[in-house]
Design a protein around this motif. Structure first.
Motif, PDB file in Angstrom:
ATOM      1  N   ILE A  26      -0.550  -6.581  26.433  1.00  0.00           N
ATOM      2  CA  ILE A  26      -0.510  -5.128  26.358  1.00  0.00           C
ATOM      3  C   ILE A  26      -1.713  -4.660  25.531  1.00  0.00           C
ATOM      4  O   ILE A  26      -2.012  -5.240  24.473  1.00  0.00           O
ATOM      5  CB  ILE A  26       0.813  -4.658  25.744  1.00  0.00           C
ATOM      6  N   SER A  27      -2.359  -3.628  26.007  1.00  0.00           N
ATOM      7  CA  SER A  27      -3.571  -3.146  25.343  1.00  0.00           C
ATOM      8  C   SER A  27      -3.300  -2.800  23.882  1.00  0.00           C
ATOM      9  O   SER A  27      -2.329  -2.107  23.567  1.00  0.00           O
ATOM     10  CB  SER A  27      -4.080  -1.899  26.073  1.00  0.00           C
ATOM     11  N   GLY A  28      -4.151  -3.303  23.012  1.00  0.00           N
ATOM     12  CA  GLY A  28      -4.019  -3.010  21.590  1.00  0.00           C
ATOM     13  C   GLY A  28      -3.139  -3.971  20.821  1.00  0.00           C
ATOM     14  O   GLY A  28      -3.089  -3.913  19.588  1.00  0.00           O
ATOM     15  N   HIS A  29      -2.444  -4.844  21.528  1.00  0.00           N
ATOM     16  CA  HIS A  29      -1.597  -5.807  20.826  1.00  0.00           C
ATOM     17  C   HIS A  29      -2.450  -6.862  20.144  1.00  0.00           C
ATOM     18  O   HIS A  29      -3.301  -7.496  20.772  1.00  0.00           O
ATOM     19  CB  HIS A  29      -0.595  -6.446  21.787  1.00  0.00           C
ATOM     20  N   VAL A  30      -2.165  -7.055  18.885  1.00  0.00           N
ATOM     21  CA  VAL A  30      -2.978  -7.940  18.064  1.00  0.00           C
ATOM     22  C   VAL A  30      -2.595  -9.408  18.261  1.00  0.00           C
ATOM     23  O   VAL A  30      -3.440 -10.281  18.350  1.00  0.00           O
ATOM     24  CB  VAL A  30      -2.818  -7.546  16.577  1.00  0.00           C
ATOM     25  N   SER A  31      -1.302  -9.654  18.346  1.00  0.00           N
ATOM     26  CA  SER A  31      -0.810 -11.035  18.386  1.00  0.00           C
ATOM     27  C   SER A  31      -0.511 -11.462  19.814  1.00  0.00           C
ATOM     28  O   SER A  31      -0.027 -10.672  20.633  1.00  0.00           O
ATOM     29  CB  SER A  31       0.451 -11.161  17.530  1.00  0.00           C
ATOM     30  N   LEU A  32      -0.797 -12.721  20.093  1.00  0.00           N
ATOM     31  CA  LEU A  32      -0.551 -13.266  21.427  1.00  0.00           C
ATOM     32  C   LEU A  32      -0.019 -14.679  21.287  1.00  0.00           C
ATOM     33  O   LEU A  32      -0.472 -15.452  20.435  1.00  0.00           O
ATOM     34  CB  LEU A  32      -1.847 -13.253  22.246  1.00  0.00           C
ATOM     35  N   SER A  73      -8.464 -10.148  23.390  1.00  0.00           N
ATOM     36  CA  SER A  73      -7.557  -9.474  24.331  1.00  0.00           C
ATOM     37  C   SER A  73      -7.024 -10.516  25.324  1.00  0.00           C
ATOM     38  O   SER A  73      -6.039 -11.187  25.009  1.00  0.00           O
ATOM     39  CB  SER A  73      -8.259  -8.328  25.055  1.00  0.00           C
ATOM     40  N   VAL A  74      -7.698 -10.703  26.435  1.00  0.00           N
ATOM     41  CA  VAL A  74      -7.267 -11.678  27.443  1.00  0.00           C
ATOM     42  C   VAL A  74      -7.297 -13.094  26.859  1.00  0.00           C
ATOM     43  O   VAL A  74      -8.180 -13.447  26.080  1.00  0.00           O
ATOM     44  CB  VAL A  74      -8.173 -11.590  28.682  1.00  0.00           C
ATOM     45  N   SER A  75      -6.298 -13.865  27.264  1.00  0.00           N
ATOM     46  CA  SER A  75      -6.230 -15.256  26.807  1.00  0.00           C
ATOM     47  C   SER A  75      -6.114 -16.184  28.011  1.00  0.00           C
ATOM     48  O   SER A  75      -5.573 -15.813  29.060  1.00  0.00           O
ATOM     49  CB  SER A  75      -5.027 -15.460  25.895  1.00  0.00           C
ATOM     50  N   THR A  76      -6.647 -17.383  27.842  1.00  0.00           N
ATOM     51  CA  THR A  76      -6.558 -18.407  28.879  1.00  0.00           C
ATOM     52  C   THR A  76      -5.992 -19.680  28.281  1.00  0.00           C
ATOM     53  O   THR A  76      -6.425 -20.119  27.214  1.00  0.00           O
ATOM     54  CB  THR A  76      -7.935 -18.700  29.493  1.00  0.00           C
ATOM     55  N   LEU A  77      -5.010 -20.234  28.971  1.00  0.00           N
ATOM     56  CA  LEU A  77      -4.463 -21.543  28.617  1.00  0.00           C
ATOM     57  C   LEU A  77      -5.001 -22.532  29.648  1.00  0.00           C
ATOM     58  O   LEU A  77      -4.793 -22.354  30.847  1.00  0.00           O
ATOM     59  CB  LEU A  77      -2.941 -21.531  28.643  1.00  0.00           C
ATOM     60  N   LYS A  78      -5.678 -23.523  29.171  1.00  0.00           N
ATOM     61  CA  LYS A  78      -6.270 -24.516  30.060  1.00  0.00           C
ATOM     62  C   LYS A  78      -5.588 -25.863  29.853  1.00  0.00           C
ATOM     63  O   LYS A  78      -5.346 -26.273  28.715  1.00  0.00           O
ATOM     64  CB  LYS A  78      -7.772 -24.642  29.803  1.00  0.00           C
ATOM     65  N   ALA A  93       3.229 -13.976  25.647  1.00  0.00           N
ATOM     66  CA  ALA A  93       3.849 -12.820  25.012  1.00  0.00           C
ATOM     67  C   ALA A  93       2.846 -12.171  24.075  1.00  0.00           C
ATOM     68  O   ALA A  93       1.956 -12.840  23.545  1.00  0.00           O
ATOM     69  CB  ALA A  93       5.103 -13.230  24.243  1.00  0.00           C
ATOM     70  N   SER A  94       2.991 -10.877  23.869  1.00  0.00           N
ATOM     71  CA  SER A  94       2.125 -10.196  22.911  1.00  0.00           C
ATOM     72  C   SER A  94       2.972  -9.331  21.996  1.00  0.00           C
ATOM     73  O   SER A  94       4.123  -8.994  22.314  1.00  0.00           O
ATOM     74  CB  SER A  94       1.054  -9.359  23.613  1.00  0.00           C
ATOM     75  N   SER A  95       2.400  -8.998  20.856  1.00  0.00           N
ATOM     76  CA  SER A  95       3.105  -8.191  19.871  1.00  0.00           C
ATOM     77  C   SER A  95       2.107  -7.319  19.134  1.00  0.00           C
ATOM     78  O   SER A  95       0.991  -7.756  18.850  1.00  0.00           O
ATOM     79  CB  SER A  95       3.838  -9.104  18.882  1.00  0.00           C
TER      80      SER A  95
END
Lengths: 117, 113
Positions: A26-32, A73-78, A93-95
């Motif tokens: 979600i835009s602006g969410h700091v934690s992922l 912002s965007v995250s990738t799990l490889k 998940a984001s928070s």
């Protein structure tokens, strides 16, 4: 507003292949967060980012797993050299939480179902 | 690391109150308790969160005893659409540190007509 999105929703990989799973928080969410959910089990924590910093990666099962969030912002799990035991649903998940005093509520995406054959 | 234990399954009838308990004996001082609902092929959805005593929102109540070693999710007057898996999550995170977040194994709630 838009929730957490993940892509692809389904991924089939042959054993030994590398895969990359994407999470748009979600835009602006700091934690992922990334979680792994095996069939019939609860989600298991993999790793946690605050902005671009990976503060906890203790849940990553092996050095074949790598996560990044280069711009916060965007995250990738490889996952490199996939194995059959990697078959699971991978949840992101984001928070909005970044420090004390606010809720620990996490907003989850629909997950990516990875099947390794 | 807080380990959590929940009943595997529960059945109820429409209109009844349902209580689901989660045990978390090793909960740490900074840990919060959060409950999530999950439908098939979807990610978990937040229900309620608490630290101690009782918390109530529009959909549920959460009871946490003084020793915080367990918690009980209470769903009033359940309906068929409440059939889902319910998870408790124990943990916390902040800007200065990260603490591994532990989900329970989940309770499959089946609401019968």
């Amino acid at each position: 507003g838009a929730g957490v999105s993940q892509s692809p929703r389904y991924k089939v990989a042959k054993r030994g292949q590398d895969v990359a799973l994407r999470c748009d928080p979600i835009s602006g969410h700091v934690s992922l967060f990334w979680y792994q959910q095996a069939l019939g089990q609860g989600p298991e924590f993999l790793t946690y980012f605050q902005n671009e910093a990976q503060l906890d990666k203790s849940g990553l099962p092996s050095d074949r797993f790598f996560a990044e969030r280069p711009e916060g912002s965007v995250s990738t799990l490889k996952i490199q050299r996939t194995q059959q035991e990697d078959s699971a649903v991978y949840l992101c998940a984001s928070s909005p939480r970044s420090g004390g005093g606010s809720s620990y509520e996490q907003y989850f995406g629909p997950g990516t179902r990875l099947t390794v054959t | 690391l807080a380990k959590t234990t929940q009943p595997i399954s529960m059945d109820s009838y429409e209109g009844q109150e349902v209580n689901i308990t989660c045990s978390h004996n090793n909960i740490a001082t900074n840990d919060y308790i959060t409950w999530y609902q999950q439908f098939p092929s979807q990610g978990p959805r937040f229900i309620i969160q608490g630290y101690k005593t009782k918390v109530t929102n529009e959909v549920a109540s959460l009871f946490i005893p003084a020793d915080r070693k367990s918690s009980t999710l209470s769903l009033p007057r359940v309906s068929l659409s409440d059939t889902a898996v319910y998870y408790c999550l124990v943990g916390s995170f902040s800007s200065g540190s990260a603490r591994q977040l532990t989900f329970g194994s989940g309770t499959q709630l089946t609401v019968l007509p």
